[in-house]
Design a protein around this motif. Structure first.
Motif, mmCIF file in Angstrom:
data_model
loop_
_atom_site.group_PDB
_atom_site.id
_atom_site.type_symbol
_atom_site.label_atom_id
_atom_site.label_comp_id
_atom_site.label_asym_id
_atom_site.label_seq_id
_atom_site.Cartn_x
_atom_site.Cartn_y
_atom_site.Cartn_z
ATOM 1 N N LEU A 208 11.947 -5.603 -10.910
ATOM 2 C CA LEU A 208 11.952 -5.630 -9.657
ATOM 3 C C LEU A 208 12.239 -4.657 -8.945
ATOM 4 C CD1 LEU A 208 11.762 -8.225 -8.041
ATOM 5 C CD2 LEU A 208 14.544 -8.438 -8.037
ATOM 6 N N VAL A 209 11.901 -3.781 -7.640
ATOM 7 C CA VAL A 209 12.212 -3.346 -6.787
ATOM 8 C C VAL A 209 11.914 -3.667 -5.414
ATOM 9 C CG1 VAL A 209 11.204 -1.086 -8.110
ATOM 10 C CG2 VAL A 209 9.892 -2.390 -6.532
ATOM 11 N N ASN A 210 13.284 -2.513 -4.907
ATOM 12 C CA ASN A 210 13.354 -3.207 -3.343
ATOM 13 C C ASN A 210 11.940 -2.763 -2.279
ATOM 14 O OD1 ASN A 210 16.169 -3.324 -3.593
ATOM 15 N ND2 ASN A 210 16.880 -0.983 -3.735
ATOM 16 N N PRO A 211 12.158 -3.060 -1.504
ATOM 17 C CA PRO A 211 10.633 -3.104 -0.375
ATOM 18 C C PRO A 211 10.548 -1.867 -0.153
ATOM 19 C CG PRO A 211 12.347 -4.592 0.585
ATOM 20 C CD PRO A 211 13.357 -3.801 -0.558
ATOM 21 N N PHE A 212 9.375 -1.337 -0.553
ATOM 22 C CA PHE A 212 8.471 -0.224 0.116
ATOM 23 C C PHE A 212 7.260 0.210 0.198
ATOM 24 C CE2 PHE A 212 7.014 -0.206 -4.207
ATOM 25 C CZ PHE A 212 6.186 0.491 -4.722
ATOM 26 N N ALA A 213 6.925 1.321 1.133
ATOM 27 C CA ALA A 213 5.083 1.197 1.389
ATOM 28 C C ALA A 213 4.779 2.462 1.076
ATOM 29 C CB ALA A 213 5.278 1.498 2.839
ATOM 30 N N GLU A 214 3.957 2.325 0.068
ATOM 31 C CA GLU A 214 3.512 3.346 -0.782
ATOM 32 C C GLU A 214 2.513 4.199 0.060
ATOM 33 O OE1 GLU A 214 0.161 -0.466 -1.363
ATOM 34 O OE2 GLU A 214 2.438 0.707 -0.841
ATOM 35 N N ASP A 215 2.124 4.331 1.316
ATOM 36 C CA ASP A 215 1.752 5.631 2.097
ATOM 37 C C ASP A 215 1.897 4.873 3.143
ATOM 38 O OD1 ASP A 215 -0.519 3.270 2.736
ATOM 39 O OD2 ASP A 215 -1.548 4.061 0.605
ATOM 40 N N ASP A 216 1.423 5.400 4.233
ATOM 41 C CA ASP A 216 1.813 5.149 5.591
ATOM 42 C C ASP A 216 0.164 4.596 6.468
ATOM 43 O OD1 ASP A 216 -0.432 7.600 5.841
ATOM 44 O OD2 ASP A 216 1.205 8.438 6.958
ATOM 45 N N SER A 217 -0.515 4.356 5.576
ATOM 46 C CA SER A 217 -1.869 3.482 5.986
ATOM 47 C C SER A 217 -1.336 1.789 6.653
ATOM 48 C CB SER A 217 -2.313 2.861 4.819
ATOM 49 O OG SER A 217 -1.744 1.738 4.147
ATOM 50 N N GLU A 218 -0.151 1.752 7.365
ATOM 51 C CA GLU A 218 0.343 0.666 7.800
ATOM 52 C C GLU A 218 -0.485 -1.169 7.228
ATOM 53 O OE1 GLU A 218 0.068 0.615 11.590
ATOM 54 O OE2 GLU A 218 1.199 1.850 11.769
ATOM 55 N N VAL A 219 -1.455 -1.353 5.844
ATOM 56 C CA VAL A 219 -2.459 -2.169 5.063
ATOM 57 C C VAL A 219 -1.732 -1.887 3.535
ATOM 58 C CG1 VAL A 219 -4.698 -3.265 5.090
ATOM 59 C CG2 VAL A 219 -4.015 -2.068 7.191
ATOM 60 N N TYR A 220 -1.397 -2.813 3.071
ATOM 61 C CA TYR A 220 -1.076 -2.694 2.090
ATOM 62 C C TYR A 220 -1.248 -4.408 1.002
ATOM 63 C CZ TYR A 220 2.313 0.506 4.236
ATOM 64 O OH TYR A 220 2.296 0.747 5.095
ATOM 65 N N TYR A 221 -1.768 -4.299 -0.244
ATOM 66 C CA TYR A 221 -1.897 -4.803 -0.828
ATOM 67 C C TYR A 221 -1.042 -5.458 -2.222
ATOM 68 C CZ TYR A 221 -6.295 -4.631 2.095
ATOM 69 O OH TYR A 221 -6.708 -4.671 3.374
ATOM 70 N N CYS A 222 -1.392 -6.348 -2.717
ATOM 71 C CA CYS A 222 -0.870 -7.046 -4.141
ATOM 72 C C CYS A 222 -2.055 -6.090 -5.230
ATOM 73 C CB CYS A 222 -0.538 -8.210 -3.714
ATOM 74 S SG CYS A 222 0.030 -8.860 -5.762
ATOM 75 N N ASP A 223 -1.817 -5.835 -6.330
ATOM 76 C CA ASP A 223 -2.905 -5.529 -7.165
ATOM 77 C C ASP A 223 -2.827 -7.041 -8.375
ATOM 78 O OD1 ASP A 223 -3.027 -2.796 -6.487
ATOM 79 O OD2 ASP A 223 -0.922 -2.368 -7.297
ATOM 80 N N ALA A 224 -2.659 -7.879 -8.544
ATOM 81 C CA ALA A 224 -2.241 -9.261 -8.298
ATOM 82 C C ALA A 224 -3.516 -9.570 -7.887
ATOM 83 C CB ALA A 224 -0.991 -9.655 -9.488
ATOM 84 N N CYS A 225 -3.178 -10.041 -7.032
ATOM 85 C CA CYS A 225 -3.916 -11.420 -6.403
ATOM 86 C C CYS A 225 -4.734 -10.786 -5.090
ATOM 87 C CB CYS A 225 -3.496 -12.280 -5.270
ATOM 88 S SG CYS A 225 -2.285 -11.767 -4.369
ATOM 89 N N GLU A 226 -4.819 -9.446 -5.467
ATOM 90 C CA GLU A 226 -5.622 -8.579 -4.331
ATOM 91 C C GLU A 226 -5.907 -9.333 -2.345
ATOM 92 O OE1 GLU A 226 -9.228 -8.351 -5.533
ATOM 93 O OE2 GLU A 226 -9.027 -6.436 -7.610
#
Length: 379
Positions: A331-349
């Protein structure tokens, strides 16, 4: 050497040289820091009136030239969109054509008066210049003008802008509620209405299944519908200033960003109802029911019961072993992995909100919604 300025006729201005080490003196005309030759009023209580020498020498009326066929007359504390640079200007001085709707901000006026248009590299200087355009948009009853919101770098420029805009507050986008700063916008100046260019393109004509009002379709309602009245957002409870999404059946109003907020619900034994995962952009100054402290970055809420609780206070397991992933998830704090502004969950896609806490595998860079990670935990 003394000088008389048309905006300050009651006193003579004295010539000074401002040292380059002094970065606290701002020009009343262009709003920039003054270094070098300038004029200042030395009368008590009027020391604020200081101008670059080149700015002070600009006349109250500019005669027509190559840039425009008609004479331009000065304006004082008017908000305009400059027809030369297509930037929003809310400064002390600007110019407007005496015969048509042509506007010129003070900085462009100074450039033109200094033979800017007679320079041999005029075409090179114009490369990439934005052209002012207008559009009709369903979010507002009047035409919106495209422009660049200025980058203000001095305390004086910020203060003058607030005063000219009129609300005393820094302008915000009427859709996403974020402050405007050095960005492309569409605006209706008489209404003090502004939208990010990106928000204009992203505002839907209706919202289906909003997390805060899933039972009915929400449609945009123009500012003119509730001008002079006050409505609170059914989601964040804050006052709506600008456009909203509206449910005609329930007479419910929501901010644009609240109506289309991306979130998910989880079921937890700390509360009898489903809890929505929310971030700081949706609500602020909310106290956790468990520890009574500010909820901060991310929290869970039952809007019906006005129940709010920290992610840390729920509690959630700090580590989960999901059967669809080889390694444990933390469990981690909120973050954005890049600057694309569109982010996905790898489990439910499906798309995820970067404001929310999540479960994460550092080794694989695997990201999962909290609900997705815990719904498939190995027992």
């Amino acid at each position: 050497m003394e000088f008389k300025h048309f905006l300050h006729p009651e006193h003579n201005l004295s010539f000074i040289e401002v040292d380059e080490k002094n970065d606290g003196v701002c020009c009343y005309g262009c709003l920039d820091i003054i270094h070098g030759p300038a004029y200042v009023c030395r009368s008590p209580g009027h020391e604020y009136f200081v101008m670059h020498k080149s700015c002070a020498e600009l006349p109250p009326q500019i005669q027509g030239d190559d840039f425009h066929p008609h004479p331009l007359r000065f304006l004082h504390f008017e908000v305009i969109v400059c027809d030369e640079c297509a930037k929003l200007w809310a400064g002390t001085i600007s110019y407007r054509c005496m015969y048509c709707a042509f506007n010129l901000d003070f900085r462009c006026a100074v450039s033109i008066s200094n033979d800017y248009y007679k320079l041999p590299n005029r075409e090179a200087l114009h490369e990439g210049r934005r052209i002012k355009t207008t559009i009709n948009h369903f979010s507002h009853n009047h035409q919106l003008t495209s422009c660049k919101f200025p980058l203000l770098t001095t305390w004086f420029g910020v203060g003058v802008f607030r005063s000219s805009w009129g609300s005393g507050k820094w302008p915000k986008c009427m859709a996403c509620k974020q402050q405007l700063h050095d960005t492309l916008i569409y605006t209706c100046i008489p209404c003090r209405f502004a939208l990010h260019e990106s928000c204009v393109n992203d505002i839907p004509k209706q919202v289906l299944h909003s997390p805060f009002h899933p039972q009915h379709i929400l449609v945009p309602r123009s500012i003119s519908f509730y001008k002079g009245s006050s409505h609170g957002c059914s989601a964040c409870r804050e006052k709506i200033e600008g456009i909203s999404f509206y449910c005609n059946q329930c007479d419910a109003y929501l901010h644009v960003c609240c109506a289309k907020y991306r979130t998910r619900a989880i079921k937890h034994n700390c509360h009898p109802h489903h809890l929505l995962h929310l971030g700081k952009s949706i609500m602020s100054e909310i106290s956790c029911k468990a520890c009574q402290k500010d909820c901060g970055d991310s929290f869970f809420s039952c809007m019906k019961c006005e129940f709010y609780i920290h992610v840390e206070c729920i509690p959630l397991p700090p580590r989960a072993q999901n059967k669809h992933h080889l390694h444990p998830l933390m469990l981690v704090n909120p973050f954005a992995e890049d600057d694309s502004e569109v982010y996905y969950c790898d489990a439910c896609e499906k798309k995820r909100n970067p404001e929310h806490h999540l479960y994460y595998c550092e080794e694989c860079k695997y990201i999962a919604h909290i609900g997705c990670a815990l719904s498939k935990v190995k027992h």
